[in-house]
Design an enzyme around this catalytic site. Structure first.
Site, PDB file in Angstrom:
ATOM      1  N   ASP A 152       0.653  -1.559  -0.008  1.00 44.77           N
ATOM      2  CA  ASP A 152       0.045   0.095  -0.395  1.00 44.77           C
ATOM      3  C   ASP A 152       1.086   0.890  -0.007  1.00 44.77           C
ATOM      4  O   ASP A 152       0.435   1.823  -0.880  1.00 44.77           O
ATOM      5  CB  ASP A 152      -1.644  -0.481   0.708  1.00 44.77           C
ATOM      6  N   GLY A 174      -2.376  -6.771  18.434  1.00 48.40           N
ATOM      7  CA  GLY A 174      -1.283  -7.388  17.480  1.00 48.40           C
ATOM      8  C   GLY A 174      -1.509  -9.061  17.326  1.00 48.40           C
ATOM      9  O   GLY A 174      -0.521  -9.096  16.664  1.00 48.40           O
ATOM     10  N   ASP A 182      -5.350   0.182   6.142  1.00 48.48           N
ATOM     11  CA  ASP A 182      -6.388  -0.515   6.787  1.00 48.48           C
ATOM     12  C   ASP A 182      -7.498   0.826   7.043  1.00 48.48           C
ATOM     13  O   ASP A 182      -8.448   0.283   6.692  1.00 48.48           O
ATOM     14  CB  ASP A 182      -5.774  -0.380   7.498  1.00 48.48           C
ATOM     15  N   TYR A 240       9.219  -2.781  10.799  1.00 45.65           N
ATOM     16  CA  TYR A 240       7.593  -2.108   9.472  1.00 45.65           C
ATOM     17  C   TYR A 240       7.981  -0.674   8.626  1.00 45.65           C
ATOM     18  O   TYR A 240       8.310  -0.754   8.019  1.00 45.65           O
ATOM     19  CB  TYR A 240       6.360  -1.753   9.916  1.00 45.65           C
TER      20      TYR A 240
END
Ligand code: GLA
Length: 373
Positions: free
Chosen positions: A38, A123, A174, A223
Site C-alpha cells: 500500500d 497485535g 487499513d 515495518y
C-alpha cells in the site's frame, strides 16, 4: 447494535453514571492479499470484519475530553484537543491525535466523554489501531453534528495520526478498508488513486482468520525499515514508487540484494493482487489458492516479514486445504493472523486440522468469515 457497541454502551453507563448520547463503530479488517504494497501505491484486497471497536460518547458542558478504555481496566486520559497528543502512547495517542486533527478540520465541541470497547484481538494483524482511530473519529464527528465527512478524508487523517503520534509509517489500506468498506465484502483498492471496487466472494467459499498466537510486538521499527528499503529501491530504479515497475519488464540488477528482494516482493505482489481479484470474479478457487500460497512464500523469503511458527501453521493449513484454496499470513507480518480462503463445506475440517482443540469464536462477517483462536 453489535457486540462491541453493546459493551461500550453498558460500560459507558457504568463508568459515567448514565447512558451515552451515541455509539460509533468501526470494523477491523483482514487482508486477503496485497501486503506491504500500500505504501508503494499498489493494489490491495482487504475485507472489513464484523468485529471491531466501538466508542460510546456523550457531550459534556465542561470543556475538555475524557476518554476511558474498557479494555484497559477503565484507564482514563483527559485532554483538550489543542494540547499536543502524547507520542507512542497506545490508545491515548490515537484518540487524542484524531481529536486534534478533526478539530483542525473544523469539528468543534465544548467537552466530550468517551468510552472505548472493542472485540478485535490486539497485535493480531487485524488492524485494531486503525479501527480505533476511525471509530473515535466517527464519535467526534457525530458529537459535533458534522455529517457527510468523506470516508477518504477520515482515512487520511487516521493515517496521519499513525505517522505523527504512533510512530508507524503505515500505508492507507487499513484506514480505507475500515472507513469506506463494507463488513464481509472484499475491496480491490488502488492505494495510489484511492479508487476501489467491491469484490464479492462466492457464497460457497469461506474466509478463515486464524490467530497464529505469535503476537506482533515491537515491530514498528522493522515495518518502517521495510518501507524505507522499498523507497530506496524505487529511487534507484528511477520510478516514483514500485507500483510503476512493470512486472513483465522488471530489471532489478541495479539494486543491492536486500532492496532486490523487497522490490521483487512488491512488484509481483501487486500483480498477484490484480490476478486474485480476477480469480474471485471468475469463481476460480484453485487459481486464488495458488496466488495466496505464492504470496506467503514471498512475504517469508523476499520480504522477510514472517515468523517460523506462522510458516509452520500456514504449511499445515495449506496441506489440509489441498489445491482448492490457500492460506497465508495476513497484514503487517512478523506474527499475527493467517487468512485462508476455502470451500465453505471444508471449514470445520480444515480448522481442526491445524489445531484439534481449536474452538471457533462466534461467526463474524456476512456468514462467511470465521475467526479461529
Ligand atoms: C499494516 C499497515 C498497512 C499495510 C500492512 C501490510 O497493517 O498499517 O498500511 O502496510 O501492514 O500490508
Amino acid at each position: 447494535m453489535n457486540a462491541a457497541a453493546t459493551r461500550a454502551h453498558e460500560a459507558f453507563t457504568a463508568a459515567y453514571g448514565s447512558a451515552p448520547d451515541g455509539v460509533a463503530f468501526a470494523p477491523g479488517r483482514v487482508n486477503l492479499i496485497g501486503d506491504h504494497v500500500d505504501y508503494c501505491d499498489g493494489l490491495v484486497l482487504p475485507m472489513p470484519l464484523a468485529m471491531g471497536t466501538a466508542v460510546a460518547w456523550r457531550r459534556a458542558d465542561s470543556p475538555g475530553f475524557e476518554v476511558r478504555a474498557a479494555d484497559y481496566a477503565g484507564e482514563a486520559h483527559r485532554f483538550t484537543p489543542e494540547e499536543t497528543p502524547p507520542i507512542r502512547d497506545g490508545w491515548r495517542s490515537l484518540v487524542h491525535g484524531m481529536a486534534q486533527l478533526l478539530f483542525e478540520e473544523g469539528a468543534s465541541l465544548d467537552g466530550l466523554e468517551l468510552l472505548i470497547a472493542g472485540n478485535l484481538p490486539r497485535g493480531a494483524g487485524l488492524s485494531s489501531s486503525a479501527s480505533l482511530c476511525i471509530a473515535a473519529g466517527r464519535a467526534i464527528l457525530d458529537a459535533s453534528a458534522v455529517s457527510g465527512f468523506p470516508p477518504e478524508r477520515l482515512a487520511r487523517l487516521a493515517q496521519q495520526v499513525e505517522h505523527r503520534f504512533a510512530g508507524v509509517a503505515c500505508g492507507i489500506m487499513d484506514q480505507m478498508a475500515i472507513a469506506a468498506g463494507d463488513p464481509g465484502n472484499a475491496m480491490l483498492l488502488d492505494c495510489r488513486s484511492l479508487g476501489w471496487r467491491q469484490v464479492t466472494l462466492p457464497q460457497d467459499w469461506s474466509v478463515l482468520v486464524v490467530q497464529s498466537g505469535v503476537e506482533r510486538e515491537l515491530v514498528d521499527g522493522a515495518y518502517n525499515a521495510r518501507r524505507s528499503e522499498c523507497e530506496r529501491a524505487a529511487r534507484k530504479l528511477g520510478v516514483a514508487s514500485l507500483r510503476d515497475v512493470d512486472p513483465e519488464a522488471a530489471d532489478f540488477a541495479g539494486l543491492d540484494p536486500v532492496e532486490g528482494r523487497r522490490a521483487r516482493h512488491v512488484v509481483y505482489e501487486i500483480a498477484r493482487t490484480r490476478d486474485a481479484a480476477a480469480a474471485i470474479d471468475a469463481g476460480d478457487l484453485q487459481a486464488l489458492g495458488a496466488l495466496l500460497r505464492e504470496a506467503h512464500v514471498s512475504m517469508r523469503d523476499l520480504f522477510e516479514a514472517s515468523h517460523p511458527q506462522v510458516d509452520d501453521q500456514v504449511d499445515r493449513l495449506n496441506a489440509a486445504i489441498g489445491s482448492n484454496g490457500g492460506a497465508r499470513m495476513t497484514g503487517g507480518g512478523f506474527g499475527g493472523a493467517i487468512v485462508a480462503v476455502i470451500e465453505a463445506s471444508q471449514a470445520e475440517r480444515i480448522a481442526q486440522a491445524i489445531n484439534p482443540s481449536t474452538k471457533h469464536q462466534p461467526a463474524i462477517g456476512a456468514g462467511a468469515i470465521r475467526v479461529f483462536n
